[in-house]
Design a protein around this motif. Structure first.
Motif, PDB file in Angstrom:
ATOM      1  N   SER A  10      37.220  28.064  31.844  1.00  0.00           N
ATOM      2  CA  SER A  10      37.987  29.236  31.623  1.00  0.00           C
ATOM      3  C   SER A  10      39.730  28.814  31.902  1.00  0.00           C
ATOM      4  O   SER A  10      40.166  27.720  32.481  1.00  0.00           O
ATOM      5  N   ALA A  28      41.696  30.809  33.400  1.00  0.00           N
ATOM      6  CA  ALA A  28      42.063  31.927  34.326  1.00  0.00           C
ATOM      7  C   ALA A  28      42.896  31.280  35.462  1.00  0.00           C
ATOM      8  O   ALA A  28      43.142  31.973  36.430  1.00  0.00           O
ATOM      9  N   GLY A  74      43.430  32.399  39.452  1.00  0.00           N
ATOM     10  CA  GLY A  74      43.370  34.055  39.376  1.00  0.00           C
ATOM     11  C   GLY A  74      42.267  34.442  40.067  1.00  0.00           C
ATOM     12  O   GLY A  74      40.950  34.064  40.183  1.00  0.00           O
ATOM     13  N   ASP A 110      37.722  33.532  43.474  1.00  0.00           N
ATOM     14  CA  ASP A 110      38.318  33.024  42.249  1.00  0.00           C
ATOM     15  C   ASP A 110      37.226  32.243  41.403  1.00  0.00           C
ATOM     16  O   ASP A 110      35.900  32.496  41.902  1.00  0.00           O
ATOM     17  N   TYR A 111      37.556  31.389  40.486  1.00  0.00           N
ATOM     18  CA  TYR A 111      36.536  30.971  39.455  1.00  0.00           C
ATOM     19  C   TYR A 111      35.873  29.609  40.015  1.00  0.00           C
ATOM     20  O   TYR A 111      34.853  29.390  39.618  1.00  0.00           O
ATOM     21  N   GLN A 135      39.078  24.023  34.854  1.00  0.00           N
ATOM     22  CA  GLN A 135      40.218  24.819  34.118  1.00  0.00           C
ATOM     23  C   GLN A 135      40.834  24.469  32.789  1.00  0.00           C
ATOM     24  O   GLN A 135      40.975  23.080  32.763  1.00  0.00           O
ATOM     25  N   ASP A 192      42.340  36.132  30.115  1.00  0.00           N
ATOM     26  CA  ASP A 192      42.299  34.994  31.161  1.00  0.00           C
ATOM     27  C   ASP A 192      43.815  35.012  31.736  1.00  0.00           C
ATOM     28  O   ASP A 192      43.985  34.674  32.872  1.00  0.00           O
ATOM     29  N   ILE A 227      44.457  37.749  34.452  1.00  0.00           N
ATOM     30  CA  ILE A 227      43.544  37.258  35.494  1.00  0.00           C
ATOM     31  C   ILE A 227      44.584  36.317  36.326  1.00  0.00           C
ATOM     32  O   ILE A 227      44.696  36.304  37.520  1.00  0.00           O
ATOM     33  N   ARG A 228      44.956  35.173  35.366  1.00  0.00           N
ATOM     34  CA  ARG A 228      45.598  34.068  36.103  1.00  0.00           C
ATOM     35  C   ARG A 228      46.947  34.444  36.621  1.00  0.00           C
ATOM     36  O   ARG A 228      47.169  34.002  37.609  1.00  0.00           O
TER      37      ARG A 228
END
Length: 290
Positions: A161, A163, A166, A203-204, A223, A250, A253-254
């Motif tokens: 992602s 993101a 985020g 988070d991711y 990432q 994304d 979101i980030r």
């Protein structure tokens, strides 16, 4: 009180119908609508009136609203055309004398720098301009949005992602549907704009760990830069416009667009929201196309 639920053949509307019934609504007081009523046969068999309603065809909307005083307008999925389509429903609701219109919007729809916000914000403004008594439900992220990530991670061991770091306070669709049922059934919500989100921000890296738990293997978060993300999406078969749209989500979101939760959702539904792991668990083993 007669409640009409739009898009009752989709992912969200049927859950609202189920929650209405679970919370004591009489099936005879619930109307389920869809563009294709053949997809509503199971609800019809349970005593729920079903009607055709297509946001893009105003001639289907007025008949669907006959005898209805409360409407749930589930935001459409025809991106780029949603505002005029929603306007068709809003206009018909006003003409029908609807006394409560509930709309499923997006987080901070009128102020957020987010690719999904403009159409929702414009719809909120249209609702306000109509004068129809309304409740706005600004739904944050659905955990089910990660179905494709679960499927890919089960095969590759990777969640990729752009993101960044985020954070997301996701909840299950059923949680948000339960909130919709509450405001449809209860008095005292008209005029409110509710920012709804799950209880826990993650988070991711947390997402990768949670997916790993439900698919039974180690999953790593990789990432990507926005450019790498777009390239990967295009390589997976998405056209350039769609790939850019996904990467723009994304980016939001980030930049923290979704990273707020004040417990309103759990207070409305009277219970904690579904945890990330439990929300992902039903997605394990589900095949999702690219």
């Amino acid at each position: 009180m007669t409640i009409l639920v739009t898009a009752a053949s989709g992912h969200f509307g049927p859950l609202v119908v189920e929650s209405l019934l679970a919370r004591g609504a009489n099936p005879a007081d619930v109307v389920a609508s869809a563009r294709d009523t053949s997809k509503l046969e199971e609800l019809a068999a349970r005593g729920i009136r079903t009607v055709e309603l297509d946001y893009a065809r105003p001639e289907t909307i007025a008949p669907a609203l006959e005898g209805v005083d409360t409407v749930l307008l589930v935001s459409g999925t025809d991106f780029g055309n949603r505002v005029p389509q929603h306007q068709n429903v809003i206009d018909a609701a006003k003409a029908a004398g609807v006394t409560k219109l509930v709309y499923t919007s997006a987080p901070r729809a009128t102020t957020a720098d987010f690719v999904l916000a403009p159409e929702h914000g414009a719809t909120e403004e249209a609702v306000a301009a109509s004068g129809v008594p309304a409740v706005i439900l600004r739904n944050n992220w659905y955990t089910e949005n990660y179905a494709a990530d679960v499927a890919r991670a089960a095969e590759t061991g990777v969640v990729a992602s752009s993101a960044g770091d985020g954070r997301v306070p996701s909840a299950s669709r059923a949680d948000y549907a339960d909130a919709a049922a509450v405001v449809l059934l209860e008095d005292g919500h008209v005029g409110q704009v509710y920012e709804l989100a799950g209880d826990v921000l993650w988070d991711y890296s947390d997402l990768a760990a949670a997916i790993g738990e439900v698919v039974g293997r180690e999953v790593t978060y990789v990432q990507l830069s926005p450019e790498e993300h777009v390239a990967a999406l295009e390589a997976a078969g998405l056209d350039a416009g769609t790939a850019g749209f996904v990467a723009a989500i994304d980016a939001g979101i980030r930049n923290g667009v979704l990273a707020e939760s004040d417990g309103t959702l759990s207070r409305l539904i009277g219970r904690p929201t579904t945890t990330l792991v439990e929300g992902l668990r039903p997605l394990a083993g589900v095949t999702v196309s690219a």
